[in-house]
Design a protein around this motif. Structure first.
Motif, PDB file in Angstrom:
ATOM      1  N   SER A 267      -7.048  12.607  -4.607  1.00  0.00           N
ATOM      2  CA  SER A 267      -7.098  11.412  -3.773  1.00  0.00           C
ATOM      3  C   SER A 267      -5.854  10.537  -3.872  1.00  0.00           C
ATOM      4  N   HIS A 268      -5.254  10.404  -5.052  1.00  0.00           N
ATOM      5  CA  HIS A 268      -4.074   9.537  -5.183  1.00  0.00           C
ATOM      6  C   HIS A 268      -3.216  10.023  -6.340  1.00  0.00           C
ATOM      7  N   ILE A 269      -2.058   9.424  -6.509  1.00  0.00           N
ATOM      8  CA  ILE A 269      -1.034   9.847  -7.477  1.00  0.00           C
ATOM      9  C   ILE A 269      -0.705  11.323  -7.256  1.00  0.00           C
ATOM     10  N   LEU A 270      -0.341  11.657  -6.025  1.00  0.00           N
ATOM     11  CA  LEU A 270      -0.099  13.054  -5.675  1.00  0.00           C
ATOM     12  C   LEU A 270       1.355  13.452  -5.835  1.00  0.00           C
ATOM     13  N   THR A 271       2.266  12.486  -6.051  1.00  0.00           N
ATOM     14  CA  THR A 271       3.686  12.832  -6.094  1.00  0.00           C
ATOM     15  C   THR A 271       4.045  13.629  -7.341  1.00  0.00           C
TER      16      THR A 271
END
Length: 64
Positions: free
Chosen positions: A30-34
């Protein structure tokens, strides 16, 4: 005796297959995908199945 209510969070997260297995989405997408690799993100895209150890709990939440 009142009706048994389905837990609304469970009905949003799980789907039943035709053979009776329960599908689920993978976590960590969902997030912190980098900082995650493309391969990891791609493999998290697909549906998984609920483990046999957790099946009874999920079925109880879905009133199956």
């Amino acid at each position: 005796m009142p009706k048994m209510k389905t837990i609304s969070g469970a009905k949003k997260r799980f789907k039943l297959t035709g053979t009776g297995k329960i599908k689920r989405k993978h976590a960590f997408k969902s997030h912190i995908l980098t900082k995650k690799s493309t391969k990891q993100k791609r493999n998290l895209t697909y549906w998984g199945t609920v483990d046999k150890a957790d099946m009874s709990n999920v079925k109880a939440m879905l009133n199956i």
